[in-house]
Design an enzyme around this catalytic site. Structure first.
Site, PDB file in Angstrom:
ATOM      1  N   ARG A 121      34.363  25.983  43.356  1.00  0.00           N
ATOM      2  CA  ARG A 121      34.417  27.442  43.448  1.00  0.00           C
ATOM      3  C   ARG A 121      33.040  28.000  43.751  1.00  0.00           C
ATOM      4  O   ARG A 121      32.497  28.785  42.998  1.00  0.00           O
ATOM      5  CB  ARG A 121      34.918  27.962  42.109  1.00  0.00           C
ATOM      6  CG  ARG A 121      36.309  28.482  42.132  1.00  0.00           C
ATOM      7  CD  ARG A 121      37.384  27.544  41.954  1.00  0.00           C
ATOM      8  NE  ARG A 121      38.592  28.067  42.587  1.00  0.00           N
ATOM      9  CZ  ARG A 121      39.565  28.691  41.937  1.00  0.00           C
ATOM     10  NH1 ARG A 121      39.506  28.850  40.656  1.00  0.00           N
ATOM     11  NH2 ARG A 121      40.609  29.142  42.570  1.00  0.00           N
ATOM     12  N   GLN A 126      33.879  29.246  49.669  1.00  0.00           N
ATOM     13  CA  GLN A 126      34.864  30.325  49.537  1.00  0.00           C
ATOM     14  C   GLN A 126      35.774  30.476  50.765  1.00  0.00           C
ATOM     15  O   GLN A 126      36.974  30.673  50.641  1.00  0.00           O
ATOM     16  CB  GLN A 126      34.129  31.642  49.302  1.00  0.00           C
ATOM     17  CG  GLN A 126      34.832  32.523  48.316  1.00  0.00           C
ATOM     18  CD  GLN A 126      33.931  33.632  47.798  1.00  0.00           C
ATOM     19  OE1 GLN A 126      32.780  33.759  48.217  1.00  0.00           O
ATOM     20  NE2 GLN A 126      34.452  34.429  46.907  1.00  0.00           N
ATOM     21  N   SER A 132      42.733  29.852  46.352  1.00  0.00           N
ATOM     22  CA  SER A 132      42.572  31.300  46.141  1.00  0.00           C
ATOM     23  C   SER A 132      43.356  32.116  47.156  1.00  0.00           C
ATOM     24  O   SER A 132      44.000  33.105  46.800  1.00  0.00           O
ATOM     25  CB  SER A 132      41.096  31.708  46.231  1.00  0.00           C
ATOM     26  OG  SER A 132      40.402  31.207  45.133  1.00  0.00           O
ATOM     27  N   TYR A 227      37.094  28.286  35.223  1.00  0.00           N
ATOM     28  CA  TYR A 227      38.460  28.126  34.734  1.00  0.00           C
ATOM     29  C   TYR A 227      38.515  28.324  33.226  1.00  0.00           C
ATOM     30  O   TYR A 227      37.525  28.101  32.518  1.00  0.00           O
ATOM     31  CB  TYR A 227      38.986  26.722  35.057  1.00  0.00           C
ATOM     32  CG  TYR A 227      39.301  26.519  36.512  1.00  0.00           C
ATOM     33  CD1 TYR A 227      40.338  27.220  37.118  1.00  0.00           C
ATOM     34  CD2 TYR A 227      38.566  25.633  37.287  1.00  0.00           C
ATOM     35  CE1 TYR A 227      40.633  27.034  38.456  1.00  0.00           C
ATOM     36  CE2 TYR A 227      38.852  25.439  38.628  1.00  0.00           C
ATOM     37  CZ  TYR A 227      39.892  26.148  39.203  1.00  0.00           C
ATOM     38  OH  TYR A 227      40.196  25.973  40.527  1.00  0.00           O
TER      39      TYR A 227
HETATM   40  P1  NAD Z   1      44.008  29.813  37.383  1.00  0.00           P
HETATM   41  O1  NAD Z   1      45.038  29.954  38.446  1.00  0.00           O
HETATM   42  O2  NAD Z   1      43.566  28.464  36.998  1.00  0.00           O
HETATM   43  O3  NAD Z   1      44.487  30.590  36.052  1.00  0.00           O
HETATM   44  C1  NAD Z   1      44.915  31.932  36.083  1.00  0.00           C
HETATM   45  C2  NAD Z   1      44.314  32.721  34.954  1.00  0.00           C
HETATM   46  O4  NAD Z   1      44.966  32.358  33.730  1.00  0.00           O
HETATM   47  C3  NAD Z   1      42.828  32.516  34.722  1.00  0.00           C
HETATM   48  O5  NAD Z   1      42.188  33.771  34.801  1.00  0.00           O
HETATM   49  C4  NAD Z   1      42.752  31.944  33.317  1.00  0.00           C
HETATM   50  O6  NAD Z   1      41.613  32.376  32.618  1.00  0.00           O
HETATM   51  C5  NAD Z   1      44.020  32.489  32.700  1.00  0.00           C
HETATM   52  N1  NAD Z   1      44.467  31.811  31.463  1.00  0.00           N
HETATM   53  C6  NAD Z   1      44.445  30.489  31.140  1.00  0.00           C
HETATM   54  N2  NAD Z   1      44.951  30.307  29.895  1.00  0.00           N
HETATM   55  C7  NAD Z   1      45.317  31.528  29.420  1.00  0.00           C
HETATM   56  C8  NAD Z   1      45.903  32.023  28.221  1.00  0.00           C
HETATM   57  N3  NAD Z   1      46.200  31.201  27.206  1.00  0.00           N
HETATM   58  N4  NAD Z   1      46.145  33.346  28.118  1.00  0.00           N
HETATM   59  C9  NAD Z   1      45.846  34.207  29.114  1.00  0.00           C
HETATM   60  N5  NAD Z   1      45.276  33.817  30.269  1.00  0.00           N
HETATM   61  C10 NAD Z   1      45.003  32.496  30.424  1.00  0.00           C
HETATM   62  O7  NAD Z   1      42.705  30.681  37.766  1.00  0.00           O
HETATM   63  P2  NAD Z   1      42.168  31.150  39.169  1.00  0.00           P
HETATM   64  O8  NAD Z   1      42.980  32.221  39.741  1.00  0.00           O
HETATM   65  O9  NAD Z   1      41.972  29.946  39.992  1.00  0.00           O
HETATM   66  O10 NAD Z   1      40.755  31.776  38.782  1.00  0.00           O
HETATM   67  C11 NAD Z   1      39.895  31.254  37.804  1.00  0.00           C
HETATM   68  C12 NAD Z   1      38.504  31.895  37.956  1.00  0.00           C
HETATM   69  O11 NAD Z   1      37.829  31.372  39.093  1.00  0.00           O
HETATM   70  C13 NAD Z   1      38.524  33.390  38.144  1.00  0.00           C
HETATM   71  O12 NAD Z   1      37.451  33.941  37.423  1.00  0.00           O
HETATM   72  C14 NAD Z   1      38.295  33.582  39.602  1.00  0.00           C
HETATM   73  O13 NAD Z   1      37.733  34.838  39.918  1.00  0.00           O
HETATM   74  C15 NAD Z   1      37.314  32.452  39.848  1.00  0.00           C
HETATM   75  N6  NAD Z   1      37.248  32.074  41.267  1.00  0.00           N
HETATM   76  C16 NAD Z   1      36.016  31.977  41.850  1.00  0.00           C
HETATM   77  C17 NAD Z   1      35.919  31.624  43.195  1.00  0.00           C
HETATM   78  C18 NAD Z   1      34.567  31.528  43.870  1.00  0.00           C
HETATM   79  O14 NAD Z   1      33.587  31.783  43.244  1.00  0.00           O
HETATM   80  N7  NAD Z   1      34.526  31.123  45.102  1.00  0.00           N
HETATM   81  C19 NAD Z   1      37.061  31.353  43.918  1.00  0.00           C
HETATM   82  C20 NAD Z   1      38.303  31.436  43.281  1.00  0.00           C
HETATM   83  C21 NAD Z   1      38.381  31.808  41.947  1.00  0.00           C
END
Ligand code: NAD
Length: 376
Positions: A121, A126, A132, A227
């Site tokens: 990430r 990106q 994503s 994550y």
């Molecule tokens: P994901 O699909 O793995 O999970 C979805 C969400 O569920 C996450 O926000 C996680 O914190 C939440 N979650 C897990 N257990 C939980 C619980 N018990 N109760 C409530 N919520 C819970 O996550 P994602 O969409 O891949 O994103 C994870 C992080 O990575 C985010 O902060 C996102 O902004 C970041 N991200 C960064 C980049 C980058 O920097 N290039 C790219 C993609 C995502």
């Protein structure tokens, strides 16, 4: 170098790994691009459009035998991997934590397999981040799916016949999909609340005009990749307690809480569902990785005794396959461009590159990724 894109072989996959636009980009770079006839039919891209973009249409068998690189959305069944010749590079989602047989099959066939889920990430990666781009559309579609089943409208309406109050949405898990679900529900006029275990999310929820539900479950935090960390059973119990009341007041609950590489936690229990109103909708975006909701069934609509509809649709982004393919194909084209040497006209995967170390699972007949080497 020759790129071949076969039709998806896994049931229900409507997306494609190549669009006429992404093909143009690859051809401009110096790749020769081949596609199986009828490739884009399920995502509304026609053979003529591919031909006009310079793609050569072929049959599956010939495509595999000429390909240096194969692009796909889903990884094939282990039994299908032997269709490819040794030395081919295969780029797709791979689910290496879930489907280890296919990883072994790739190594055995001498195919170098890339898993897009494993992309770091980072800012640099990106533009290639297919997880994503697809999660974003899944979040959008989860709201559309819920709205189309709800027997209410989403916005507030003041009419001579009376005032309708806005529908209430509760989004559990605010990663990429959750943020888009919030934004979409807000645009349609719903009143939105959200919860995530990562405290950094609160500000993002507020900036979209939604309310962050506060539940004290003690120390949580996130991994270096951003994550969520796995909660203890006691923390999950506290979270469920805190969320039960919000679920009971909501017309729609959308759960997106996944744990990377592990089974999703159950966050909405049968008891919580029993407390919800007749006609409410629950969309479980984690259905494919075990589900966040007790009683969801993958790809089925379940109606509970008290009239709550549980939607456990897999591949929500596949319902908007034209745009999902556009984004996915662009992610792949960006990856190919990133590792394409314009002078030698070769696609190279330098094994010490940080991105390559994360995504390359098999190479030269071996499982090379640190996390899966034990499969050798
Ligand atoms: P994901 O699909 O793995 O999970 C979805 C969400 O569920 C996450 O926000 C996680 O914190 C939440 N979650 C897990 N257990 C939980 C619980 N018990 N109760 C409530 N919520 C819970 O996550 P994602 O969409 O891949 O994103 C994870 C992080 O990575 C985010 O902060 C996102 O902004 C970041 N991200 C960064 C980049 C980058 O920097 N290039 C790219 C993609 C995502």
């Amino acid at each position: 170098m020759k790129v071949f894109v076969p039709k998806e072989s896994v049931n229900r996959e409507t997306r494609t790994a190549l669009t006429p636009d992404s093909a143009k980009k690859l051809i401009k770079l110096g790749f020769s691009v081949f596609a199986e006839k009828g490739l884009g039919l399920l995502s509304s891209y026609k053979d003529e459009e591919y031909s006009q973009a310079g793609v050569q249409l072929t049959n599956r068998k010939d495509g595999f035998s000429l390909a240096d690189l194969v692009l796909r959305v889903r990884c094939p069944e282990a039994s299908e991997v032997s269709e490819m010749k040794s030395g081919t590079i295969h780029l797709s989602f791979l689910d290496p934590f879930g489907d280890q047989e296919v990883v072994k099959a790739f190594a055995k066939a001498g195919v170098d397999a890339i898993s897009l889920e494993m992309l770091p990430r980072s800012t640099l990666a990106q533009k290639m981040d297919a997880l994503s781009s697809q999660a974003n559309l899944a979040g959008y579609y989860s709201v559309i799916a819920a709205a189309s089943r709800l027997k209410k409208i989403l916005p507030m309406m003041m009419t001579p016949a009376g005032t309708i109050t806005p529908s209430r949405f509760f989004i559990i898990g605010v990663g990429v999909a959750g943020l888009q679900a919030i934004a979409t529900a807000k645009r349609l006029g719903a009143r939105v609340e959200a919860f995530d275990t990562r405290p950094v999310v609160e500000e993002q929820v507020r900036s979209l005009g939604a309310k962050f539900v506060k539940i004290d479950i003690g120390e949580t935090g996130q991994t270096a990749q951003g994550y969520a960390k796995e909660l203890t059973p006691e923390q999950i119990r506290k979270q469920q307690e805190g969320m039960a009341k919000v679920c009971a007041q909501s017309d729609v609950v959308i759960t997106t809480a996944k744990l990377f590489g592990r089974k999703a936690p159950i966050l909405v229990t049968k008891e919580m569902l029993a407390g919800m109103q007749h006609g409410s909708i629950v969309v479980d975006l984690a259905a494919e990785s075990g589900g966040n909701v007790e009683g969801t069934k993958l790809n089925e609509e379940v109606l509970t005794d008290n009239g709550v509809t549980l939607l456990g649709l897999a591949n929500l982004e596949g319902h908007v396959a034209t745009h999902a393919s556009q984004m996915y194909a662009a992610n792949l084209a960006n990856l190919l461009e990133h590792f394409f040497d314009k002078d030698t006209k070769q696609f190279n995967l330098p094994v010490n590159d940080e991105i390559v170390k994360s995504i390359l699972i098999t190479k030269g007949g071996q499982v090379v990724h640190e996390k899966f080497k034990h499969l050798n």
